[in-house]
Design a protein around this motif. Structure first.
Motif, PDB file in Angstrom:
ATOM      1  N   ASP A   1     -18.734   7.709   5.748  1.00  0.00           N
ATOM      2  CA  ASP A   1     -18.801   7.262   4.363  1.00  0.00           C
ATOM      3  C   ASP A   1     -17.498   7.522   3.613  1.00  0.00           C
ATOM      4  O   ASP A   1     -17.097   6.757   2.741  1.00  0.00           O
ATOM      5  CB  ASP A   1     -19.954   7.964   3.635  1.00  0.00           C
ATOM      6  N   SER A   2     -16.818   8.622   3.968  1.00  0.00           N
ATOM      7  CA  SER A   2     -15.586   8.956   3.249  1.00  0.00           C
ATOM      8  C   SER A   2     -14.436   8.051   3.659  1.00  0.00           C
ATOM      9  O   SER A   2     -13.429   7.974   2.968  1.00  0.00           O
ATOM     10  CB  SER A   2     -15.215  10.418   3.498  1.00  0.00           C
ATOM     11  N   VAL A   3     -14.558   7.385   4.799  1.00  0.00           N
ATOM     12  CA  VAL A   3     -13.508   6.473   5.259  1.00  0.00           C
ATOM     13  C   VAL A   3     -13.709   5.073   4.685  1.00  0.00           C
ATOM     14  O   VAL A   3     -12.754   4.318   4.509  1.00  0.00           O
ATOM     15  CB  VAL A   3     -13.495   6.424   6.808  1.00  0.00           C
ATOM     16  N   ILE A   4     -14.944   4.734   4.370  1.00  0.00           N
ATOM     17  CA  ILE A   4     -15.283   3.382   3.935  1.00  0.00           C
ATOM     18  C   ILE A   4     -14.560   2.998   2.646  1.00  0.00           C
ATOM     19  O   ILE A   4     -14.331   1.823   2.384  1.00  0.00           O
ATOM     20  CB  ILE A   4     -16.821   3.254   3.795  1.00  0.00           C
ATOM     21  N   GLN A   5     -14.186   3.989   1.835  1.00  0.00           N
ATOM     22  CA  GLN A   5     -13.530   3.680   0.563  1.00  0.00           C
ATOM     23  C   GLN A   5     -12.219   2.927   0.746  1.00  0.00           C
ATOM     24  O   GLN A   5     -11.701   2.346  -0.199  1.00  0.00           O
ATOM     25  CB  GLN A   5     -13.271   4.971  -0.208  1.00  0.00           C
ATOM     26  N   TYR A   6     -11.654   2.936   1.953  1.00  0.00           N
ATOM     27  CA  TYR A   6     -10.405   2.236   2.215  1.00  0.00           C
ATOM     28  C   TYR A   6     -10.687   0.947   2.978  1.00  0.00           C
ATOM     29  O   TYR A   6     -11.266   0.959   4.059  1.00  0.00           O
ATOM     30  CB  TYR A   6      -9.450   3.132   3.012  1.00  0.00           C
ATOM     31  N   ASP A   7     -10.280  -0.182   2.403  1.00  0.00           N
ATOM     32  CA  ASP A   7     -10.538  -1.500   2.965  1.00  0.00           C
ATOM     33  C   ASP A   7      -9.623  -1.736   4.166  1.00  0.00           C
ATOM     34  O   ASP A   7      -8.399  -1.702   4.030  1.00  0.00           O
ATOM     35  CB  ASP A   7     -10.263  -2.550   1.882  1.00  0.00           C
ATOM     36  N   PRO A   8     -10.185  -1.988   5.355  1.00  0.00           N
ATOM     37  CA  PRO A   8      -9.351  -2.222   6.531  1.00  0.00           C
ATOM     38  C   PRO A   8      -8.334  -3.345   6.338  1.00  0.00           C
ATOM     39  O   PRO A   8      -7.207  -3.268   6.842  1.00  0.00           O
ATOM     40  CB  PRO A   8     -10.369  -2.581   7.623  1.00  0.00           C
ATOM     41  N   ALA A   9      -8.701  -4.390   5.598  1.00  0.00           N
ATOM     42  CA  ALA A   9      -7.771  -5.505   5.378  1.00  0.00           C
ATOM     43  C   ALA A   9      -6.542  -5.050   4.601  1.00  0.00           C
ATOM     44  O   ALA A   9      -5.419  -5.519   4.846  1.00  0.00           O
ATOM     45  CB  ALA A   9      -8.472  -6.642   4.636  1.00  0.00           C
ATOM     46  N   GLU A  10      -6.738  -4.104   3.682  1.00  0.00           N
ATOM     47  CA  GLU A  10      -5.620  -3.599   2.888  1.00  0.00           C
ATOM     48  C   GLU A  10      -4.753  -2.636   3.675  1.00  0.00           C
ATOM     49  O   GLU A  10      -3.661  -2.274   3.250  1.00  0.00           O
ATOM     50  CB  GLU A  10      -6.149  -2.925   1.616  1.00  0.00           C
ATOM     51  N   ILE A  11      -5.236  -2.199   4.837  1.00  0.00           N
ATOM     52  CA  ILE A  11      -4.465  -1.336   5.736  1.00  0.00           C
ATOM     53  C   ILE A  11      -3.747  -2.165   6.789  1.00  0.00           C
ATOM     54  O   ILE A  11      -2.538  -2.032   7.000  1.00  0.00           O
ATOM     55  CB  ILE A  11      -5.397  -0.311   6.416  1.00  0.00           C
ATOM     56  N   VAL A  12      -4.488  -3.051   7.441  1.00  0.00           N
ATOM     57  CA  VAL A  12      -3.912  -3.834   8.535  1.00  0.00           C
ATOM     58  C   VAL A  12      -2.832  -4.789   8.022  1.00  0.00           C
ATOM     59  O   VAL A  12      -1.794  -4.965   8.674  1.00  0.00           O
ATOM     60  CB  VAL A  12      -5.024  -4.611   9.277  1.00  0.00           C
ATOM     61  N   GLY A  13      -3.067  -5.385   6.859  1.00  0.00           N
ATOM     62  CA  GLY A  13      -2.100  -6.342   6.316  1.00  0.00           C
ATOM     63  C   GLY A  13      -0.694  -5.781   6.200  1.00  0.00           C
ATOM     64  O   GLY A  13       0.267  -6.359   6.737  1.00  0.00           O
ATOM     65  N   PRO A  14      -0.497  -4.650   5.511  1.00  0.00           N
ATOM     66  CA  PRO A  14       0.846  -4.094   5.387  1.00  0.00           C
ATOM     67  C   PRO A  14       1.479  -3.689   6.727  1.00  0.00           C
ATOM     68  O   PRO A  14       2.687  -3.826   6.910  1.00  0.00           O
ATOM     69  CB  PRO A  14       0.633  -2.871   4.495  1.00  0.00           C
ATOM     70  N   LEU A  15       0.668  -3.196   7.658  1.00  0.00           N
ATOM     71  CA  LEU A  15       1.251  -2.735   8.912  1.00  0.00           C
ATOM     72  C   LEU A  15       1.595  -3.881   9.855  1.00  0.00           C
ATOM     73  O   LEU A  15       2.572  -3.807  10.602  1.00  0.00           O
ATOM     74  CB  LEU A  15       0.311  -1.728   9.588  1.00  0.00           C
ATOM     75  N   TYR A  16       0.817  -4.956   9.795  1.00  0.00           N
ATOM     76  CA  TYR A  16       1.150  -6.126  10.603  1.00  0.00           C
ATOM     77  C   TYR A  16       2.160  -7.029   9.898  1.00  0.00           C
ATOM     78  O   TYR A  16       2.790  -7.856  10.535  1.00  0.00           O
ATOM     79  CB  TYR A  16      -0.121  -6.895  10.959  1.00  0.00           C
ATOM     80  N   GLY A  17       2.301  -6.877   8.587  1.00  0.00           N
ATOM     81  CA  GLY A  17       3.293  -7.636   7.825  1.00  0.00           C
ATOM     82  C   GLY A  17       4.584  -6.866   7.716  1.00  0.00           C
ATOM     83  O   GLY A  17       5.428  -6.907   8.615  1.00  0.00           O
ATOM     84  N   PRO A  18       4.798  -6.110   6.627  1.00  0.00           N
ATOM     85  CA  PRO A  18       6.030  -5.332   6.494  1.00  0.00           C
ATOM     86  C   PRO A  18       6.209  -4.262   7.567  1.00  0.00           C
ATOM     87  O   PRO A  18       7.333  -3.872   7.882  1.00  0.00           O
ATOM     88  CB  PRO A  18       5.877  -4.681   5.110  1.00  0.00           C
ATOM     89  N   GLY A  19       5.100  -3.739   8.112  1.00  0.00           N
ATOM     90  CA  GLY A  19       5.215  -2.684   9.118  1.00  0.00           C
ATOM     91  C   GLY A  19       5.229  -1.299   8.517  1.00  0.00           C
ATOM     92  O   GLY A  19       5.594  -0.320   9.190  1.00  0.00           O
ATOM     93  N   PHE A  20       4.802  -1.199   7.251  1.00  0.00           N
ATOM     94  CA  PHE A  20       4.876   0.079   6.530  1.00  0.00           C
ATOM     95  C   PHE A  20       3.773   0.112   5.476  1.00  0.00           C
ATOM     96  O   PHE A  20       3.461  -0.910   4.867  1.00  0.00           O
ATOM     97  CB  PHE A  20       6.248   0.191   5.843  1.00  0.00           C
ATOM     98  N   HIS A  21       3.188   1.290   5.279  1.00  0.00           N
ATOM     99  CA  HIS A  21       2.138   1.438   4.267  1.00  0.00           C
ATOM    100  C   HIS A  21       2.146   2.893   3.803  1.00  0.00           C
ATOM    101  O   HIS A  21       2.721   3.764   4.478  1.00  0.00           O
ATOM    102  CB  HIS A  21       0.781   1.069   4.876  1.00  0.00           C
ATOM    103  N   GLY A  22       1.532   3.188   2.658  1.00  0.00           N
ATOM    104  CA  GLY A  22       1.539   4.555   2.180  1.00  0.00           C
ATOM    105  C   GLY A  22       0.428   4.823   1.194  1.00  0.00           C
ATOM    106  O   GLY A  22      -0.194   3.915   0.646  1.00  0.00           O
ATOM    107  N   LEU A  23       0.193   6.104   0.975  1.00  0.00           N
ATOM    108  CA  LEU A  23      -0.782   6.567  -0.008  1.00  0.00           C
ATOM    109  C   LEU A  23      -0.125   7.652  -0.846  1.00  0.00           C
ATOM    110  O   LEU A  23       0.299   8.689  -0.318  1.00  0.00           O
ATOM    111  CB  LEU A  23      -2.028   7.128   0.681  1.00  0.00           C
TER     112      LEU A  23
END
Length: 279
Positions: A7-29
């Motif tokens: 449940d604590s992981v669900i708050q983060y949308d997988p699409a909002e994670i995969v997109g930056p890493l497959y696009g720019p190749g970088f993401h952060g929090l």
């Protein structure tokens, strides 16, 4: 922070994670951890760095005035907090799948006088990426200081994780004729204490010149999908005593040796093209 549930992981949308890493190749929090937590991490890294510099082969040169040191998970107080953080878990599962493995923990230290590294990726692109168009490993970074423009910020060329590296030196270092491409795309990252970032180590990047009188330590956490085999470059060790204290859900994600006593790590992840003389 160690009692992590789905449940604590669900708050983060997988699409909002995969997109930056497959696009720019970088993401952060931003603000993943408190400044006090990071201060303690910084104290641990400072002590480990001083010890490593005294030991032959304890630190690997990454260029003049710049080192990398692989460490043991239990050498730092915040290891469990980091690897069970909900965002870290969500990123690993979204990109690498539910059977991901932690294979590396260490830190980089660009000191005053560190110079521009050549543009590079951290290892040759695997077939999973070149043919399968999948990312099968990730590198998380966590700075122990507030990064300022004169401290030699990390610089990355977004989208270049997909560049064909078959003609690169060691399949990692593009020729200088290609530098214009990376310089045009380059983004400097200036995180603050508590921020966590994640990238594909295949995205072309470099450390830049540290003009300040401060070092810029950064923790590195390496994570693989099944079959990536980056553990072969590392030697993750955990004592049985420490292993027994870990959350059950974490144990299956560790690609490590269980030992009675920690052994000195022979730094194995050398990157020949970054040596550039004495560190």
């Amino acid at each position: 922070m160690t009692n992590i549930t789905k449940d604590s992981v669900i708050q983060y949308d997988p699409a909002e994670i995969v997109g930056p890493l497959y696009g720019p190749g970088f993401h952060g929090l931003k603000g993943a951890f408190s400044r006090k937590w990071v201060e303690e991490l910084g104290e641990d890294i400072d002590a480990l760095y001083k010890e490593a510099l005294k030991r032959p082969g304890g630190a690997v040169g990454r260029g003049p005035k710049r080192h990398y040191v692989e460490i043991h998970p239990e050498d730092i107080r915040g290891f469990v907090d980091l690897v069970t953080h909900p965002w870290v878990l969500a990123v690993c599962e979204a990109v690498l799948g539910p059977e991901y493995k932690i294979v590396e923990i260490g830190f980089d230290v660009p000191n005053p006088g560190a110079v521009n590294q050549p543009w590079h990726r951290d290892f040759p692109a695997p077939e999973a990426t070149t043919k399968g168009r999948k990312l099968n490993s990730l590198a998380f970074n966590l700075t122990t200081v507030d990064v300022e423009p004169d401290m030699g910020p990390f610089e990355i060329a977004p989208g270049t994780q997909w560049d064909d590296g078959s003609e690169f030196e060691y399949e990692m270092f593009p020729s200088k004729e290609l530098y214009t491409r990376y310089e045009e795309r380059a983004e400097q990252k200036m995180p603050k204490m508590g921020d966590v970032s994640v990238r594909s180590a295949l995205t072309i990047h470099r450390g830049t010149t540290n003009h300040s009188n401060k070092s810029r330590p950064v923790l590195v956490l390496g994570v693989d999908a099944p079959g990536a085999n980056n553990h072969e470059r590392h030697d993750l060790q955990i004592t049985k005593k420490f292993y027994d204290t870990l959350p059950e859900g974490l144990k299956s994600h560790l690609m490590c040796r269980i030992v009675d006593e920690l052994e000195v790590i022979e730094q194995g992840h050398t990157i020949e093209g970054l040596m550039m003389g004495e560190a």
